[in-house]
Write a protein that holds these residues in place. Structure first.
Motif, PDB file in Angstrom:
ATOM      1  N   ALA A 174      29.211 -78.819   9.072  1.00  0.00           N
ATOM      2  CA  ALA A 174      28.655 -77.794   9.969  1.00  0.00           C
ATOM      3  C   ALA A 174      29.093 -78.068  11.419  1.00  0.00           C
ATOM      4  CB  ALA A 174      27.142 -77.757   9.857  1.00  0.00           C
ATOM      5  N   SER A 175      29.198 -79.346  11.777  1.00  0.00           N
ATOM      6  CA  SER A 175      29.576 -79.667  13.150  1.00  0.00           C
ATOM      7  C   SER A 175      31.081 -79.506  13.352  1.00  0.00           C
ATOM      8  CB  SER A 175      29.098 -81.076  13.506  1.00  0.00           C
ATOM      9  OG  SER A 175      27.700 -81.087  13.340  1.00  0.00           O
ATOM     10  N   GLU A 176      31.860 -79.650  12.285  1.00  0.00           N
ATOM     11  CA  GLU A 176      33.293 -79.340  12.386  1.00  0.00           C
ATOM     12  C   GLU A 176      33.471 -77.834  12.590  1.00  0.00           C
ATOM     13  OE1 GLU A 176      35.837 -81.452  12.724  1.00  0.00           O
ATOM     14  OE2 GLU A 176      34.187 -82.911  12.777  1.00  0.00           O
ATOM     15  N   TRP A 177      32.690 -77.025  11.860  1.00  0.00           N
ATOM     16  CA  TRP A 177      32.786 -75.566  12.062  1.00  0.00           C
ATOM     17  C   TRP A 177      32.395 -75.219  13.492  1.00  0.00           C
ATOM     18  CZ3 TRP A 177      29.120 -75.106   7.305  1.00  0.00           C
ATOM     19  CH2 TRP A 177      29.828 -75.412   6.133  1.00  0.00           C
ATOM     20  N   ALA A 178      31.406 -75.954  14.030  1.00  0.00           N
ATOM     21  CA  ALA A 178      30.983 -75.675  15.410  1.00  0.00           C
ATOM     22  C   ALA A 178      32.174 -75.848  16.362  1.00  0.00           C
ATOM     23  CB  ALA A 178      29.839 -76.605  15.799  1.00  0.00           C
ATOM     24  N   LYS A 179      32.964 -76.924  16.122  1.00  0.00           N
ATOM     25  CA  LYS A 179      34.109 -77.167  17.023  1.00  0.00           C
ATOM     26  C   LYS A 179      35.126 -76.047  16.879  1.00  0.00           C
ATOM     27  CE  LYS A 179      33.774 -82.158  16.882  1.00  0.00           C
ATOM     28  NZ  LYS A 179      34.114 -83.226  15.948  1.00  0.00           N
ATOM     29  N   GLN A 180      35.276 -75.559  15.649  1.00  0.00           N
ATOM     30  CA  GLN A 180      36.305 -74.558  15.393  1.00  0.00           C
ATOM     31  C   GLN A 180      35.865 -73.144  15.799  1.00  0.00           C
ATOM     32  OE1 GLN A 180      37.589 -75.156  11.396  1.00  0.00           O
ATOM     33  NE2 GLN A 180      39.137 -73.530  11.521  1.00  0.00           N
ATOM     34  N   TYR A 181      34.591 -72.810  15.527  1.00  0.00           N
ATOM     35  CA  TYR A 181      34.185 -71.409  15.685  1.00  0.00           C
ATOM     36  C   TYR A 181      33.189 -71.166  16.817  1.00  0.00           C
ATOM     37  CZ  TYR A 181      36.279 -71.179  11.031  1.00  0.00           C
ATOM     38  OH  TYR A 181      37.140 -71.275   9.972  1.00  0.00           O
ATOM     39  N   GLY A 182      32.557 -72.223  17.331  1.00  0.00           N
ATOM     40  CA  GLY A 182      31.669 -72.012  18.480  1.00  0.00           C
ATOM     41  C   GLY A 182      30.194 -72.191  18.168  1.00  0.00           C
ATOM     42  N   ASP A 183      29.378 -71.637  19.092  1.00  0.00           N
ATOM     43  CA  ASP A 183      27.933 -71.891  19.079  1.00  0.00           C
ATOM     44  C   ASP A 183      27.196 -71.276  17.894  1.00  0.00           C
ATOM     45  OD1 ASP A 183      28.108 -73.252  21.366  1.00  0.00           O
ATOM     46  OD2 ASP A 183      26.919 -71.871  22.604  1.00  0.00           O
ATOM     47  N   VAL A 184      27.724 -70.151  17.399  1.00  0.00           N
ATOM     48  CA  VAL A 184      27.054 -69.486  16.269  1.00  0.00           C
ATOM     49  C   VAL A 184      28.079 -69.329  15.149  1.00  0.00           C
ATOM     50  CG1 VAL A 184      25.746 -67.453  15.539  1.00  0.00           C
ATOM     51  CG2 VAL A 184      25.634 -68.199  17.917  1.00  0.00           C
ATOM     52  N   VAL A 185      27.774 -69.910  13.994  1.00  0.00           N
ATOM     53  CA  VAL A 185      28.717 -69.873  12.872  1.00  0.00           C
ATOM     54  C   VAL A 185      28.024 -69.190  11.697  1.00  0.00           C
ATOM     55  CG1 VAL A 185      29.946 -71.318  11.201  1.00  0.00           C
ATOM     56  CG2 VAL A 185      29.991 -71.919  13.621  1.00  0.00           C
ATOM     57  N   TYR A 186      28.787 -68.333  11.009  1.00  0.00           N
ATOM     58  CA  TYR A 186      28.203 -67.592   9.888  1.00  0.00           C
ATOM     59  C   TYR A 186      28.939 -67.890   8.590  1.00  0.00           C
ATOM     60  CZ  TYR A 186      26.554 -63.629   7.100  1.00  0.00           C
ATOM     61  OH  TYR A 186      25.992 -62.861   6.120  1.00  0.00           O
ATOM     62  N   LEU A 187      28.172 -68.160   7.541  1.00  0.00           N
ATOM     63  CA  LEU A 187      28.724 -68.272   6.189  1.00  0.00           C
ATOM     64  C   LEU A 187      27.824 -67.413   5.311  1.00  0.00           C
ATOM     65  CD1 LEU A 187      28.941 -71.316   7.561  1.00  0.00           C
ATOM     66  CD2 LEU A 187      29.818 -71.908   5.330  1.00  0.00           C
ATOM     67  N   HIS A 188      28.255 -67.187   4.075  1.00  0.00           N
ATOM     68  CA  HIS A 188      27.274 -66.570   3.178  1.00  0.00           C
ATOM     69  C   HIS A 188      27.411 -67.142   1.783  1.00  0.00           C
ATOM     70  CE1 HIS A 188      29.353 -63.636   0.518  1.00  0.00           C
ATOM     71  NE2 HIS A 188      30.265 -63.587   1.480  1.00  0.00           N
ATOM     72  N   LEU A 189      26.291 -67.080   1.089  1.00  0.00           N
ATOM     73  CA  LEU A 189      26.237 -67.563  -0.282  1.00  0.00           C
ATOM     74  C   LEU A 189      25.721 -66.392  -1.103  1.00  0.00           C
ATOM     75  CD1 LEU A 189      26.611 -70.165  -1.889  1.00  0.00           C
ATOM     76  CD2 LEU A 189      24.230 -70.706  -1.446  1.00  0.00           C
ATOM     77  N   LEU A 190      26.594 -65.836  -1.929  1.00  0.00           N
ATOM     78  CA  LEU A 190      26.212 -64.659  -2.726  1.00  0.00           C
ATOM     79  C   LEU A 190      25.583 -63.571  -1.855  1.00  0.00           C
ATOM     80  CD1 LEU A 190      24.705 -66.480  -5.813  1.00  0.00           C
ATOM     81  CD2 LEU A 190      26.674 -64.976  -5.869  1.00  0.00           C
ATOM     82  N   GLY A 191      26.106 -63.409  -0.656  1.00  0.00           N
ATOM     83  CA  GLY A 191      25.619 -62.343   0.219  1.00  0.00           C
ATOM     84  C   GLY A 191      24.469 -62.724   1.128  1.00  0.00           C
ATOM     85  N   VAL A 192      23.855 -63.885   0.902  1.00  0.00           N
ATOM     86  CA  VAL A 192      22.768 -64.304   1.800  1.00  0.00           C
ATOM     87  C   VAL A 192      23.386 -65.079   2.965  1.00  0.00           C
ATOM     88  CG1 VAL A 192      20.635 -65.623   2.019  1.00  0.00           C
ATOM     89  CG2 VAL A 192      21.171 -64.484  -0.130  1.00  0.00           C
ATOM     90  N   GLY A 193      23.136 -64.611   4.198  1.00  0.00           N
ATOM     91  CA  GLY A 193      23.742 -65.235   5.372  1.00  0.00           C
ATOM     92  C   GLY A 193      23.187 -66.632   5.643  1.00  0.00           C
ATOM     93  N   LEU A 194      24.074 -67.525   6.033  1.00  0.00           N
ATOM     94  CA  LEU A 194      23.649 -68.851   6.500  1.00  0.00           C
ATOM     95  C   LEU A 194      24.193 -68.971   7.913  1.00  0.00           C
ATOM     96  CD1 LEU A 194      24.753 -71.022   3.425  1.00  0.00           C
ATOM     97  CD2 LEU A 194      22.523 -69.987   3.828  1.00  0.00           C
ATOM     98  N   VAL A 195      23.293 -69.071   8.887  1.00  0.00           N
ATOM     99  CA  VAL A 195      23.731 -69.072  10.282  1.00  0.00           C
ATOM    100  C   VAL A 195      23.450 -70.437  10.888  1.00  0.00           C
ATOM    101  CG1 VAL A 195      23.364 -67.980  12.531  1.00  0.00           C
ATOM    102  CG2 VAL A 195      23.217 -66.613  10.448  1.00  0.00           C
ATOM    103  N   PHE A 196      24.462 -71.028  11.500  1.00  0.00           N
ATOM    104  CA  PHE A 196      24.282 -72.339  12.141  1.00  0.00           C
ATOM    105  C   PHE A 196      24.315 -72.138  13.658  1.00  0.00           C
ATOM    106  CE2 PHE A 196      25.744 -73.178   7.928  1.00  0.00           C
ATOM    107  CZ  PHE A 196      25.031 -74.300   7.533  1.00  0.00           C
ATOM    108  N   LEU A 197      23.236 -72.562  14.314  1.00  0.00           N
ATOM    109  CA  LEU A 197      23.176 -72.466  15.777  1.00  0.00           C
ATOM    110  C   LEU A 197      23.486 -73.858  16.311  1.00  0.00           C
ATOM    111  CD1 LEU A 197      19.876 -70.375  16.009  1.00  0.00           C
ATOM    112  CD2 LEU A 197      22.243 -69.542  15.947  1.00  0.00           C
TER     113      LEU A 197
END
Ligand code: HEM
Length: 515
Positions: A56-79
Motif C-alpha cells: 500500500a505504501s509503494e502504491w502511495a509513492k507511485q499514485y499519490g495521497d489517494v489510491v483506489y483498488l477494487h475487489l469484485l467491484g467493492v472499492g478499497l481506498v487508501f488514504l
C-alpha cells in the motif's frame, strides 16, 4: 445432484450479478489512481494477506495521497497522508464513519454490536457516548492507582519468567481492562474471566477476523442460508459455536457487576458508575449499550497493547543507547528508592520521547480499521464510490521521511529537534496511531497514561538486551508480522533482568497495595 457444469455456470452468473450490482455509479469525475485491476476480480492479485501496508505504501509513492483498488467491484481506498485522512475521515465524518457490514463476523458470530463493528448511527453514537464518559481525559486520573497496581504486577510476573513476556502483557492488559470496566480483580493467571476473555479475543483475532475478516459469505451473503447438512456449511457451524462464546463473554462479567452491586460489595468501575448514574439510564437500550460497550473495550485493548509494548521491548533491545539515556534520566529524577509514578511524567522528557517513538516505530494498527463510505463522494476531482472501504494508511504517514528523517530507525531524540509549532503537531504520532474522526480509538486517553507508566516503570527497573545462547553467542531477533490487522511482532528471544538488587527489591515490595 446438479452437475459440475451447472454449478460452474451458476457461480459465473452469481459473480456477474454481484459485480453488476456493486458496480460503482458512473460519474463525470474519474476514480482515484491505483494499480490496474483484472476484469471482474479487480485487484485480487495485488492484495496480500500479510503486511498489506507495505505494498500500500509503494502504491502511495507511485499514485499519490489517494489510491483506489477494487475487489469484485467493492472499492478499497487508501488514504496515504494526514491531510487526506483528516479531510475525509474527520471533516467529512458524517459519511465516512460507517463500518463494513460483515455477515460472518457481525451477523453470524454476533459481533455486530461490538463498537468496532457497529454501523454508524444512533447505536454507535450512544455507545461512544458511554465510552467517552468512562475514558474522557478528566476521568483518567481516577484510574491512576489501578494503573500502578497492574504495572507493578506486570513487572513481578516478568522478572520471574521473562521469556513469556507476551503472556504477561496480555495478562496486564486483560487485568487492567477487567478492573477498569467491571471492577473485577483477577487474582490468578487461570482466572475464569481472564480465560474466557482470552479465549474470545483469540477467537476474534485468529479465527473470526483471520484473513482480514472477509469470508466467502461476506462476498456472497446468500450463502448464509446454506443448510447445515450441506458440504461447505462448516463456517456456519463454527459461527454458531463462536457466537455462543461471544455472548457468554458479553453477559457473564456484566452479571458479575450487577450481582456485586446488589450485594453491596463492589469496586467502582465503568459499569458500576454508569449503572448508578440515573442521567444516562433513560434510554430503553441502556443496558444493551452498556454491556456491549464494556465488552468492546476488552476486545479493543488486548492486541493493540501487546503490539505497542512488544515494540517497546524490541526497541530497547536493538537501541541500547536510547535505553541508557532514559535510565539516566529516571535515575536523576526518580532515584533508586521508589518506582516512578504518573506525577513524575512532566520531569521525564526523554521517557516521553521513548513512548512516542514506540508508537511511531511500532505502528500498532498500520492500515487503521476500515471505514465504509455511505454516499458517493468527490475529493479533489476524484470520484470515491459509495460502499468503498476506506483505509487510513498510518504506516505511510509514520514512515514519511519529510516528517521523520531516517524513518525506519528508532530515534526518540527526533522529538527534541526544534521545529515550528505546526510541525510539532504534525510529527506527534499520537495524532495518527489511534485512527481518525468519529471512530477514533476511545481508549486513547487511557493508553496515554497506562502504556507510559508501564514503559517508565520497566526502564526504571529492568535492563533489556538481546538474549545469548548456551555458547554465549548473541541471538539476533528475527521479526515477522503474521496478523493482517495488528502489527504484532512474533515472540522474540530477549534478556530482561532487574537492573540492580535495589531494583529487584522495589519490584518485590510493590506487592504492598497502593492507596
Ligand atoms: C496502544 C494501544 C491502542 C491503539 C494503538 C489503538 C488503536 C486503535 C485504532 C487505530 C482504532 C480504529 C480507529 C478508526 O477506526 O479510525 C481503534 C478503535 C477502537 N479502540 Fe483502540 N487502540 C489502543 C488501545 C485501546 C484500548 C486500551 C481500548 C479500550 C479500553 C480500545 C478500544 C477501542 C475501541 C472500542 C475501538 C472501536 C471504536 C469505533 O469503531 O468506534 N483501544 N483503536
Amino acid at each position: 445432484m446438479p452437475s459440475t457444469s451447472v454449478l460452474a455456470a451458476s457461480a459465473c452468473l452469481l459473480v456477474a450479478f454481484f459485480v453488476w450490482f456493486r458496480k460503482p455509479k458512473a460519474s463525470s469525475a474519474s476514480l482515484p489512481p491505483g494499480p490496474k485491476p483484472v476484469p471482474i476480480l479487480g485487484n485480487v492479485f495485488d492484495l496480500t494477506a500479510k503486511e498489506l501496508w507495505l505494498p500500500a505504501s509503494e502504491w502511495a509513492k507511485q499514485y499519490g495521497d489517494v489510491v483506489y483498488l477494487h475487489l469484485l467491484g467493492v472499492g478499497l481506498v487508501f488514504l496515504n497522508s494526514p491531510d487526506a485522512a483528516f479531510d475525509l475521515l474527520d471533516k467529512r465524518g458524517s459519511i465516512y464513519s460507517d463500518k463494513p457490514a460483515l455477515v460472518m463476523a457481525g451477523e453470524l458470530c454476533g459481533c455486530k454490536n461490538m463498537v468496532a463493528f457497529t454501523s454508524y448511527g444512533e447505536q454507535s453514537k450512544r455507545q461512544r457516548k458511554l465510552l467517552h464518559k468512562a475514558f474522557g481525559v478528566s476521568t483518567i486520573p481516577s484510574y491512576h492507582p489501578l494503573l500502578q497496581t497492574e504495572t507493578h504486577s506486570f513487572l513481578r510476573r516478568l522478572i520471574v519468567d521473562p521469556a513469556e513476556y507476551i503472556k504477561h502483557i496480555r495478562r496486564y492488559a486483560g487485568g487492567l481492562t477487567l478492573s477498569v470496566v467491571y471492577g473485577y480483580e483477577a487474582v490468578s493467571n487461570d482466572d475464569e474471566f481472564l480465560d474466557l476473555a482470552e479465549e474470545c479475543v483469540g477467537l476474534l483475532s485468529n479465527r473470526i477476523a483471520s484473513g482480514g475478516g472477509i469470508w466467502p459469505v461476506d462476498i456472497f451473503p446468500s450463502l448464509r442460508h446454506i443448510p447445515l447438512w450441506m458440504p461447505g456449511s462448516g463456517f456456519k457451524k463454527n459461527a454458531m459455536a463462536w457466537k455462543k462464546k461471544m455472548e457468554e463473554f458479553v453477559d457473564r462479567p456484566y452479571e458479575f457487576v450487577k450481582n456485586s452491586i446488589k450485594m453491596g460489595s463492589y469496586k467502582a468501575s465503568f459499569c458500576s458508575n454508569l449503572l448508578e448514574d440515573a442521567s444516562v439510564q433513560d434510554a430503553d437500550s441502556f443496558e444493551f449499550d452498556l454491556k456491549w460497550s464494556a465488552n468492546s473495550m476488552y476486545s479493543g485493548s488486548i492486541d493493540t497493547t501487546i503490539t505497542t509494548v512488544s515494540h517497546f521491548l524490541l526497541a530497547m533491545m536493538l537501541y541500547p543507547e536510547a535505553q541508557k539515556r532514559a535510565q539516566q534520566e529516571l535515575d536523576a529524577v526518580v532515584g533508586s528508592d521508589r518506582l516512578p509514578t504518573i506525577a513524575d511524567r512532566s520531569s521525564l522528557p526523554f521517557v516521553e520521547c521513548i513512548f512516542m517513538e514506540s508508537l511511531r516505530w511500532g505502528v500498532p494498527v498500520p492500515l487503521n480499521l476500515p471505514h465504509r463510505l455511505m454516499e458517493d463522494d468527490i475529493y479533489k476531482g476524484m470520484h470515491i464510490p459509495k460502499g468503498s472501504m476506506v483505509f487510513g494508511n498510518i504506516w505511510a504517514m509514520l514512515r514519511n521521511e519529510k516528517v521523520y528523517p531516517d524513518p525506519h530507525n528508532f530515534r526518540p531524540e527526533r522529538y527534541f529537534e526544534p521545529v515550528t509549532r505546526e510541525m510539532e503537531r504534525k510529527r506527534n504520532p499520537k495524532n495518527y496511531v489511534f485512527g481518525f474522526g468519529r471512530r477514533q480509538c476511545p481508549g486513547m486517553n487511557l493508553v496515554d497514561s497506562s502504556v507510559w507508566l508501564l514503559i517508565a516503570s520497566s526502564l526504571a527497573t529492568l535492563d533489556i538486551s538481546k538474549a545469548v545462547d548456551e555458547h554465549g553467542k548473541v541471538i539476533e531477533p528475527v521479526i515477522e508480522f503474521d496478523n493482517p490487522i495488528f502489527r504484532i511482532p512474533n515472540q522474540f528471544k530477549c534478556d530482561m533482568r532487574p537492573r540492580s538488587p535495589k531494583a529487584l527489591s522495589l519490584i518485590k515490595q510493590s506487592e504492598i497495595p497502593v492507596i
